[in-house]
Design a protein around this motif. Structure first.
Motif, mmCIF file in Angstrom:
data_model
loop_
_atom_site.group_PDB
_atom_site.id
_atom_site.type_symbol
_atom_site.label_atom_id
_atom_site.label_comp_id
_atom_site.label_asym_id
_atom_site.label_seq_id
_atom_site.Cartn_x
_atom_site.Cartn_y
_atom_site.Cartn_z
ATOM 1 N N LYS A 1 42.481 -14.256 -58.861
ATOM 2 C CA LYS A 1 41.473 -15.200 -59.333
ATOM 3 C C LYS A 1 40.785 -15.896 -58.157
ATOM 4 O O LYS A 1 39.565 -16.058 -58.149
ATOM 5 C CB LYS A 1 42.117 -16.234 -60.262
ATOM 6 C CG LYS A 1 42.572 -15.663 -61.599
ATOM 7 C CD LYS A 1 43.125 -16.757 -62.498
ATOM 8 C CE LYS A 1 43.531 -16.180 -63.846
ATOM 9 N NZ LYS A 1 44.088 -17.228 -64.735
ATOM 10 N N ILE A 2 41.582 -16.310 -57.172
ATOM 11 C CA ILE A 2 41.008 -16.955 -55.988
ATOM 12 C C ILE A 2 40.175 -15.952 -55.200
ATOM 13 O O ILE A 2 39.073 -16.260 -54.734
ATOM 14 C CB ILE A 2 42.122 -17.558 -55.111
ATOM 15 C CG1 ILE A 2 42.823 -18.703 -55.860
ATOM 16 C CG2 ILE A 2 41.551 -18.055 -53.779
ATOM 17 C CD1 ILE A 2 43.994 -19.298 -55.109
ATOM 18 N N ALA A 3 40.682 -14.738 -55.074
ATOM 19 C CA ALA A 3 39.953 -13.699 -54.334
ATOM 20 C C ALA A 3 38.600 -13.405 -54.963
ATOM 21 O O ALA A 3 37.600 -13.236 -54.259
ATOM 22 C CB ALA A 3 40.798 -12.425 -54.276
ATOM 23 N N SER A 4 38.552 -13.361 -56.303
ATOM 24 C CA SER A 4 37.278 -13.068 -56.973
ATOM 25 C C SER A 4 36.269 -14.189 -56.765
ATOM 26 O O SER A 4 35.063 -13.934 -56.624
ATOM 27 C CB SER A 4 37.513 -12.841 -58.469
ATOM 28 O OG SER A 4 37.912 -14.034 -59.129
ATOM 29 N N LYS A 5 36.746 -15.443 -56.734
ATOM 30 C CA LYS A 5 35.855 -16.581 -56.502
ATOM 31 C C LYS A 5 35.285 -16.543 -55.095
ATOM 32 O O LYS A 5 34.076 -16.774 -54.879
ATOM 33 C CB LYS A 5 36.599 -17.898 -56.747
ATOM 34 C CG LYS A 5 36.924 -18.174 -58.208
ATOM 35 C CD LYS A 5 37.728 -19.444 -58.355
ATOM 36 C CE LYS A 5 37.874 -19.858 -59.823
ATOM 37 N NZ LYS A 5 38.482 -18.821 -60.664
ATOM 38 N N LEU A 6 36.122 -16.248 -54.110
ATOM 39 C CA LEU A 6 35.656 -16.177 -52.729
ATOM 40 C C LEU A 6 34.705 -14.996 -52.526
ATOM 41 O O LEU A 6 33.710 -15.106 -51.798
ATOM 42 C CB LEU A 6 36.850 -16.073 -51.780
ATOM 43 C CG LEU A 6 37.741 -17.307 -51.676
ATOM 44 C CD1 LEU A 6 38.964 -17.017 -50.814
ATOM 45 C CD2 LEU A 6 36.964 -18.488 -51.113
ATOM 46 N N LYS A 7 34.999 -13.880 -53.178
ATOM 47 C CA LYS A 7 34.137 -12.706 -53.074
ATOM 48 C C LYS A 7 32.761 -13.014 -53.658
ATOM 49 O O LYS A 7 31.727 -12.646 -53.087
ATOM 50 C CB LYS A 7 34.759 -11.514 -53.795
ATOM 51 C CG LYS A 7 33.974 -10.213 -53.669
ATOM 52 C CD LYS A 7 34.746 -9.054 -54.311
ATOM 53 C CE LYS A 7 34.045 -7.712 -54.080
ATOM 54 N NZ LYS A 7 32.740 -7.639 -54.775
ATOM 55 N N TRP A 8 32.744 -13.705 -54.802
ATOM 56 C CA TRP A 8 31.464 -14.061 -55.406
ATOM 57 C C TRP A 8 30.646 -14.932 -54.466
ATOM 58 O O TRP A 8 29.454 -14.689 -54.261
ATOM 59 C CB TRP A 8 31.675 -14.818 -56.722
ATOM 60 C CG TRP A 8 30.382 -15.158 -57.406
ATOM 61 C CD1 TRP A 8 29.721 -14.419 -58.341
ATOM 62 C CD2 TRP A 8 29.562 -16.311 -57.156
ATOM 63 N NE1 TRP A 8 28.545 -15.033 -58.701
ATOM 64 C CE2 TRP A 8 28.412 -16.192 -57.984
ATOM 65 C CE3 TRP A 8 29.679 -17.428 -56.333
ATOM 66 C CZ2 TRP A 8 27.395 -17.153 -58.001
ATOM 67 C CZ3 TRP A 8 28.658 -18.374 -56.339
ATOM 68 C CH2 TRP A 8 27.539 -18.245 -57.168
ATOM 69 N N TYR A 9 31.296 -15.949 -53.864
ATOM 70 C CA TYR A 9 30.553 -16.863 -53.000
ATOM 71 C C TYR A 9 30.072 -16.146 -51.735
ATOM 72 O O TYR A 9 28.954 -16.389 -51.256
ATOM 73 C CB TYR A 9 31.401 -18.084 -52.629
ATOM 74 C CG TYR A 9 30.582 -19.168 -51.971
ATOM 75 C CD1 TYR A 9 29.689 -19.930 -52.713
ATOM 76 C CD2 TYR A 9 30.670 -19.396 -50.602
ATOM 77 C CE1 TYR A 9 28.910 -20.900 -52.116
ATOM 78 C CE2 TYR A 9 29.893 -20.373 -49.988
ATOM 79 C CZ TYR A 9 29.010 -21.118 -50.755
ATOM 80 O OH TYR A 9 28.226 -22.073 -50.157
ATOM 81 N N ALA A 10 30.905 -15.259 -51.197
ATOM 82 C CA ALA A 10 30.494 -14.501 -50.011
ATOM 83 C C ALA A 10 29.281 -13.626 -50.324
ATOM 84 O O ALA A 10 28.355 -13.515 -49.501
ATOM 85 C CB ALA A 10 31.661 -13.641 -49.516
#
Length: 292
Positions: free
Chosen positions: A243-252
């Motif tokens: 879940k955290i990885a998907s949020k960071l990927k979206w922002y990147a």
């Protein structure tokens, strides 16, 4: 006391709760929390000080007599704007702000949000939020109403990623101001997520525009460099949580898309008596981050 029609924003600082837990045994994180909260509490609207109000002039360099005259004008305008000014409530890792739902309120809303984004940029934290418009009571002691519930729902259930989403009622309010130059600008600063039919604010555009530079002393390139460092640090330190990885990927991906769209930003390189004198266009493509 009765409901007013107001613009309201509910902003959450992602990861702040864990930061607080860790701060009990980590003095650096304690100092970070203190710095973040001090910065947030210093955010105000355009009437925060004469320097804010006269940001496009050379106020700092005026003679004492001229400054006295300007101060009197500032106080009269501040008093007249009193009921319409931004109202702010902060608690824990959340910030709630509201203003009157009219053209003046939209000006204050945009300025406040710009300043909030600029002030929190150096801290390697991401924010998520919801913006709406509707019935609200917001005083020094109380804040409640359907608009408050809606803004919280947008932040906690709709935003999903590090972004500030706007509800339909906010978009409808902006449409009501058809022909207003600022309303037209705000509409251009919204991004439509075609997959989710959600609109969100182009926060990188807001924090690097001329308002941010003239009224907040921001440097557009430094803001983007801060965001690059934030993304890379959070990716490097993030736990193995999908879940955290998907949020960071979206922002990147949003960050990289912004760099592609802008390609370069305008940066003030010299001033004369507090006024921007010379600007240069600085390429930003080299700030892209890896998303794999």
């Amino acid at each position: 006391m009765t409901y007013e029609r107001r613009i309201i924003g509910f902003i959450d600082i992602l990861g702040f709760g864990q930061l607080v837990l860790d701060s009990e045994d980590d003095s650096e994180k304690f100092d970070l929390i203190k710095g973040v909260l001090e910065k947030i509490n210093s955010v105000d609207d355009i009437y925060g000080s004469p320097e804010d109000f006269f940001a496009h002039s050379n106020y700092t360099y005026l003679s004492p007599a001229a400054k006295k005259e300007m101060d009197e004008f500032y106080e009269s305008m501040k008093a007249a704007a009193g009921p319409k000014r931004i109202r702010i409530t902060t608690f824990s890792d959340s910030i709630v702000f509201s203003c009157s739902a009219d053209s003046e309120g939209l000006t204050d809303f945009r300025y406040f949000l710009t300043k909030l984004l600029v002030y929190t940029s150096p801290f390697k934290l991401l924010i998520r939020g919801g913006i709406t418009c509707g019935s609200l009571v917001h005083s020094d002691q109380l804040i409640f109403g359907p608009a408050m519930n809606n803004a919280y729902h947008l932040e906690s259930k709709v935003a999903n990623y590090p972004r500030i989403v706007v509800g339909e009622r906010f978009e409808e309010f902006v449409e009501e101001l058809e022909g207003d130059p600022l309303a037209t600008l705000v509409k251009r600063e919204l991004i439509r997520d075609k997959n989710e039919t959600v609109s969100y604010i182009d926060c990188l555009d807001l924090s690097t525009n001329k308002v941010a530079q003239n009224m907040c002393g921001a440097n557009a390139y430094e803001i983007l460099l801060n965001e690059k460092n934030t993304i890379e640090t959070l990716i490097r330190e993030a736990p193995e949580d999908p879940k955290i990885a998907s949020k960071l990927k979206w922002y990147a991906e949003y960050f990289n898309e912004f760099l592609t769209r802008k390609s370069e930003v305008e940066v003030v390189v010299s001033h004369i008596q507090g006024m921007p004198l010379e600007t240069v266009m600085v390429p930003v493509f080299d700030l892209r981050v890896e998303t794999t």
